[in-house]
Design a protein around this motif. Structure first.
Motif, PDB file in Angstrom:
ATOM      1  N   PHE A 273      10.871  -7.535  -1.642  1.00 15.67           N
ATOM      2  CA  PHE A 273      10.493  -7.813  -0.423  1.00 15.67           C
ATOM      3  C   PHE A 273      10.367  -6.429   0.359  1.00 15.67           C
ATOM      4  CE2 PHE A 273      11.544  -8.026   4.045  1.00 15.67           C
ATOM      5  CZ  PHE A 273      10.451  -8.585   4.581  1.00 15.67           C
ATOM      6  N   PHE A 274      11.181  -5.634   0.162  1.00 15.31           N
ATOM      7  CA  PHE A 274      11.131  -4.457   0.885  1.00 15.31           C
ATOM      8  C   PHE A 274      10.293  -3.270   0.507  1.00 15.31           C
ATOM      9  CE2 PHE A 274      15.733  -5.301   1.950  1.00 15.31           C
ATOM     10  CZ  PHE A 274      15.534  -5.566   3.173  1.00 15.31           C
ATOM     11  N   VAL A 275      10.035  -3.515  -0.976  1.00 11.67           N
ATOM     12  CA  VAL A 275       9.001  -2.723  -1.647  1.00 11.67           C
ATOM     13  C   VAL A 275       7.825  -3.124  -1.238  1.00 11.67           C
ATOM     14  CG1 VAL A 275       8.049  -2.078  -3.790  1.00 11.67           C
ATOM     15  CG2 VAL A 275      10.393  -2.001  -3.477  1.00 11.67           C
ATOM     16  N   PHE A 276       7.484  -4.408  -1.005  1.00  4.82           N
ATOM     17  CA  PHE A 276       6.114  -4.987  -0.642  1.00  4.82           C
ATOM     18  C   PHE A 276       5.711  -4.501   0.530  1.00  4.82           C
ATOM     19  CE2 PHE A 276       3.772  -8.571   1.142  1.00  4.82           C
ATOM     20  CZ  PHE A 276       2.506  -8.303   0.395  1.00  4.82           C
ATOM     21  N   PHE A 277       6.571  -4.782   1.597  1.00  4.17           N
ATOM     22  CA  PHE A 277       6.447  -4.252   2.846  1.00  4.17           C
ATOM     23  C   PHE A 277       5.851  -2.635   3.048  1.00  4.17           C
ATOM     24  CE2 PHE A 277       7.413  -2.511   7.155  1.00  4.17           C
ATOM     25  CZ  PHE A 277       6.940  -3.474   7.815  1.00  4.17           C
ATOM     26  N   GLY A 278       6.674  -1.845   2.177  1.00  2.00           N
ATOM     27  CA  GLY A 278       6.201  -0.479   2.135  1.00  2.00           C
ATOM     28  C   GLY A 278       4.662  -0.084   1.555  1.00  2.00           C
ATOM     29  N   LEU A 279       4.419  -1.187   0.433  1.00  2.00           N
ATOM     30  CA  LEU A 279       3.336  -0.991  -0.284  1.00  2.00           C
ATOM     31  C   LEU A 279       2.062  -1.403   0.878  1.00  2.00           C
ATOM     32  CD1 LEU A 279       3.767  -3.192  -3.448  1.00  2.00           C
ATOM     33  CD2 LEU A 279       3.613  -0.856  -3.229  1.00  2.00           C
ATOM     34  N   ASN A 280       2.419  -2.152   1.815  1.00  2.00           N
ATOM     35  CA  ASN A 280       1.336  -2.668   2.809  1.00  2.00           C
ATOM     36  C   ASN A 280       1.199  -1.407   4.044  1.00  2.00           C
ATOM     37  OD1 ASN A 280       0.444  -4.927   1.628  1.00  2.00           O
ATOM     38  ND2 ASN A 280       2.077  -6.185   2.699  1.00  2.00           N
ATOM     39  N   THR A 281       2.162  -0.540   3.986  1.00  2.00           N
ATOM     40  CA  THR A 281       2.173   0.679   5.017  1.00  2.00           C
ATOM     41  C   THR A 281       1.381   1.954   4.450  1.00  2.00           C
ATOM     42  OG1 THR A 281       4.048  -0.630   5.880  1.00  2.00           O
ATOM     43  CG2 THR A 281       3.669   1.578   6.710  1.00  2.00           C
ATOM     44  N   ASP A 282       0.436   2.341   4.943  1.00  2.00           N
ATOM     45  CA  ASP A 282      -0.123   3.742   4.368  1.00  2.00           C
ATOM     46  C   ASP A 282       0.772   4.958   5.000  1.00  2.00           C
ATOM     47  OD1 ASP A 282      -1.651   5.881   3.794  1.00  2.00           O
ATOM     48  OD2 ASP A 282      -3.615   5.132   4.462  1.00  2.00           O
ATOM     49  N   PRO A 283       1.448   5.713   4.213  1.00  2.00           N
ATOM     50  CA  PRO A 283       2.293   6.651   4.764  1.00  2.00           C
ATOM     51  C   PRO A 283       1.618   7.607   5.506  1.00  2.00           C
ATOM     52  CG  PRO A 283       2.415   6.516   2.390  1.00  2.00           C
ATOM     53  CD  PRO A 283       1.438   5.607   2.757  1.00  2.00           C
ATOM     54  N   GLY A 354       3.075  -2.147  11.781  1.00  2.00           N
ATOM     55  CA  GLY A 354       3.939  -2.012  10.627  1.00  2.00           C
ATOM     56  C   GLY A 354       4.276  -0.525  10.477  1.00  2.00           C
ATOM     57  N   PRO A 355       3.625   0.443  10.582  1.00  2.00           N
ATOM     58  CA  PRO A 355       4.198   1.659  10.204  1.00  2.00           C
ATOM     59  C   PRO A 355       5.378   2.109  11.325  1.00  2.00           C
ATOM     60  CG  PRO A 355       1.864   1.961  10.137  1.00  2.00           C
ATOM     61  CD  PRO A 355       2.270   0.346  10.588  1.00  2.00           C
ATOM     62  N   MET A 356       5.228   1.561  12.443  1.00  2.00           N
ATOM     63  CA  MET A 356       6.055   1.788  13.466  1.00  2.00           C
ATOM     64  C   MET A 356       7.355   1.155  13.140  1.00  2.00           C
ATOM     65  SD  MET A 356       6.759   2.630  17.020  1.00  2.00           S
ATOM     66  CE  MET A 356       7.371   1.986  18.519  1.00  2.00           C
ATOM     67  N   ALA A 357       7.425  -0.229  12.519  1.00  2.00           N
ATOM     68  CA  ALA A 357       8.459  -0.772  12.286  1.00  2.00           C
ATOM     69  C   ALA A 357       9.322  -0.114  11.192  1.00  2.00           C
ATOM     70  CB  ALA A 357       8.133  -2.217  11.874  1.00  2.00           C
ATOM     71  N   THR A 358       8.336   0.228  10.070  1.00  2.00           N
ATOM     72  CA  THR A 358       8.867   0.964   9.027  1.00  2.00           C
ATOM     73  C   THR A 358       9.796   2.393   9.487  1.00  2.00           C
ATOM     74  OG1 THR A 358       7.157   0.276   7.482  1.00  2.00           O
ATOM     75  CG2 THR A 358       8.505   2.124   6.979  1.00  2.00           C
ATOM     76  N   ALA A 359       9.320   3.023  10.223  1.00  2.00           N
ATOM     77  CA  ALA A 359       9.797   4.269  10.807  1.00  2.00           C
ATOM     78  C   ALA A 359      11.179   3.895  11.544  1.00  2.00           C
ATOM     79  CB  ALA A 359       8.747   5.254  11.637  1.00  2.00           C
TER      80      ALA A 359
END
Length: 415
Positions: A273-283, A354-359
């Motif tokens: 799941f965590f990987v999938f969330f990262g997959l949907n986020t463009d670095p 999405g990127p905001m939540a990831t960071a």
């Protein structure tokens, strides 16, 4: 989909997750940020984008959310939840005001609108139960006086999610007030019914599910959980809430055995799941939101410290324990990503969320264990620098009384 390509890609992902997990264990911190970074690496805009296995990873991510919430429900009994709700409800209210409001305000200030405000409020509100429990165990603090206060706040947050997630689902679906109110009513009725049934008939349910054969127990519990989660999602209540309620309904030996059986599955699919969330986020989108994420992380780290300090003080904990309670609550993790993932997949919010939540999660899942370890020593040093006495600096010892000064002998006089 080419089966060979799928096996190669998915096998590489799982192998990478295993190696990252080992690395995290050696460094003694949560593997969640490493899993997110792996998703960024394999996703669109990453170094090695996936192709054939991404659809399967998406399904695995949904199962990961269901298992995360099921295992969380297994940690509590209905009686525990009701007891915590009665005793620590004020602390839960302070926790919401101090930590959800900054997230909502940040979304509005960034111009993302009210839907994103509801989402980001949940992201900044909920601490990571998994990370915090591990940190308390590593620091040997599970027996401390402040630990029940910390765990009570986490329990209240988890219970609140059973109401928040249906509201979020209705908001993301664009439902009107009538549909949203109906969804909330269904969620309240479901939570109340499950708690009532679990309190009165929990043993009967557990006896019905129980089996001496681990294989049959695993199939029955997993099948029931997926079925209930699917029905809940069909009713717009959220699959995660359905899984959480199944976990609460099970108790005693059945809950303990189920926990042991499902833990490896939970770890695998939660990592997916965590990987999938990262997959949907463009670095490449993270640098543009990094400054707001840092500011929001710093602000809500302080508000969590304030939450823990206030709750511990209300429970009569000494000064040192108050600061330890506050520092322990800083970490965010799995729930924040679940909330952001629901919003991103629905496509109802600004793409920058999405990127905001990831960071944000990357920052606080790393800062959390450090805050738990060093908040109290830093507070002690700040008090000493101000020239004041730190309460409880030397528990169990009294200051030494000054040594009496003996009178000097009178010099002898000669006749």
């Amino acid at each position: 989909m080419d089966s060979a390509v799928f096996l190669i890609e998915f096998g590489a992902v799982v192998l990478a997750l295993g190696l990252l997990g080992r690395f995290a264990v050696r460094l003694r911190f949560s593997p969640v940020p490493l899993y997110l970074l792996a998703g960024l690496l394999f996703g669109a805009g990453g170094i090695v984008p996936l192709g054939g296995s991404e659809e399967f990873i998406e399904v695995g991510a949904e199962i990961g959310v269901v298992l995360l919430l099921l295992m969380l429900g297994l940690e509590y009994t209905a009686g525990d939840l009701v007891g915590h709700l009665k005793t620590h409800a004020p602390a839960g209210g302070v926790d919401f005001l101090l930590n959800a409001v900054p997230g909502a305000a940040a979304a509005l200030l960034l111009g993302w609108g009210p839907v994103a405000a509801v989402v980001l409020a949940g992201v900044t509100w909920v601490s990571s139960s998994g990370v915090i429990a591990k940190v308390l165990g590593d620091l040997g603090r599970l027996g401390n006086r402040e630990s029940p206060v910390i765990l009570s706040i986490l329990v209240l947050e988890d219970l609140a999610m059973a109401l928040y997630l249906p509201i979020l689902t209705a908001v993301l679906a664009g439902s009107g007030w009538l549909a949203g109110g109906l969804t909330l009513a269904i969620a309240l009725a479901a939570v109340g019914t499950v708690l009532l049934v679990a309190v009165r008939y929990g043993r009967v349910i557990s006896r019905f599910v129980s089996s001496d054969d681990p294989e049959k127990l695993l199939l029955v519990v997993l099948g029931t959980t997926l079925l209930v989660a699917g029905v809940a999602q069909q009713l717009q209540v959220s699959a995660a809430v359905g899984a959480f309620l199944v976990g609460i309904a099970l108790s005693g030996e059945v809950a303990e055995n189920t926990h042991h059986l499902l833990m490896p599955l939970r770890d695998l699919f939660a990592a997916v799941f965590f990987v999938f969330f990262g997959l949907n986020t463009d670095p490449s989108t993270i640098p543009s939101v990094l400054l707001p994420a840092v500011v929001l992380a710093a602000l809500t780290a302080l508000t969590k410290v304030g939450t823990g300090y206030w709750a511990a003080r209300r429970s009569g904990i000494a000064e040192r324990g108050r600061w330890r309670a506050g520092g322990a609550l800083v970490a965010r993790g799995e729930f924040s990503i679940v909330i952001a993932g629901l919003a991103v997949s629905a496509g109802a919010v600004d793409p920058s969320l999405g990127p905001m939540a990831t960071a944000y999660v990357l920052l606080l899942v790393v800062l959390g264990p450090l805050a738990a370890r060093f908040t109290e020593p830093i507070a002690r040093q700040c008090v000493l620098w101000r020239g004041k006495e730190y309460p409880g600096a030397a528990p169990g010892r009294r200051p030494l009384a000054p040594r009496p000064v003996e009178p000097e002998p009178t010099p002898a006089t000669s006749d």
